[in-house]
Design a protein around this motif. Sequence first.
Motif, short mmCIF file in Angstrom:
data_model
loop_
_atom_site.label_atom_id
_atom_site.label_comp_id
_atom_site.label_asym_id
_atom_site.label_seq_id
_atom_site.Cartn_x
_atom_site.Cartn_y
_atom_site.Cartn_z
N PRO A 1 0.82 -1.22 0.00
CA PRO A 1 0.00 0.00 0.00
C PRO A 1 0.85 1.26 0.00
O PRO A 1 1.75 1.43 0.84
N LYS B 1 -3.92 5.74 1.53
CA LYS B 1 -3.08 4.70 0.93
C LYS B 1 -3.88 3.99 -0.15
O LYS B 1 -5.11 3.89 -0.09
N LEU C 1 -3.62 0.38 -2.79
CA LEU C 1 -2.97 -0.87 -3.19
C LEU C 1 -3.50 -1.24 -4.57
O LEU C 1 -4.68 -1.57 -4.70
#
Length: 216
Positions: A91, A107, A109
Motif C-alpha cells: 500500500p 493509501k 494498493l
Amino acid sequence: MTKSHQQHKILALAAAAFGLLGAASAVQAQQQQTATAEGPWLVRARVVHLDSANKDSTGLNLAINNKAIPEVDISYFFTPNWAAELILTYPQKHDLKAGGNKIGSLKHLPPTLSLQYHFAPSATFRPYVGAGINYTRFSSVNFDPAVQAALAPSIKKNSYGLSLQAGADIEIAKNLYLNVDIKKVKIDTDVSSKGSKVGSFKVDPVLFGIGLGMRF
C-alpha cells in the motif's frame, strides 16, 4: 525445352521448396527450444514513477502527489509469445490536497493483471504490449480535523479499471533482462460529503518503470 528438362526443373524447384520449409521449421523449432530452455517464468523488480492525472469533478481541485514506488511483477509464458503478468506492490501512501493545500492522506494498493504479447521472444531486444484489469483498494483515509468537521468527507474504497501497457525486455546476460515499461491505468473513486456524492476523483496514472528481470 524438352520434357526431361522440364521434369528436372520441377524436381529442382520442389527440392528448393522443401529445403526452405525445412529451414523455416528448424528456425521455429530452435526459437521454441530457446524459449522452453529459458523456462516459462519471468520475475521482475522495478522502480516505477507514478504520475497522476488528478482529474476532479467535485470542484475542490483534489490531487495526490506523484511519487516513485517499488514494484514486483510475475509473468508466466503460455507460449513463446503470450504471457500473463501480475503486478504487485505494498500500500502506497499519498498526500491528499485540495486547491494545493494538504487536507489529509490515504493509501492505495493497486494490483494489476495483464495479458501480454511478446513480439520477438528469442531476440536480444524483446518488445511487448499488454492489456488488463486493475483493482485498487483505498485505505487509511484520514482528513484534517477541520475538514472532517466541516464536510464529513468520505471516498469509495474500491476501484476497478482497464490498463494498457507497452515495454521491452533487453537481454544483458543469460536469463537476465533490463526492463523498461509504461502503463496507463484507470483508477477513480466517488467522493461524498455528509453522506451525499459530490463528484468523482480520477487518479488515472501513467506509470514509467525500469528494472531487472530473471527468467527461469
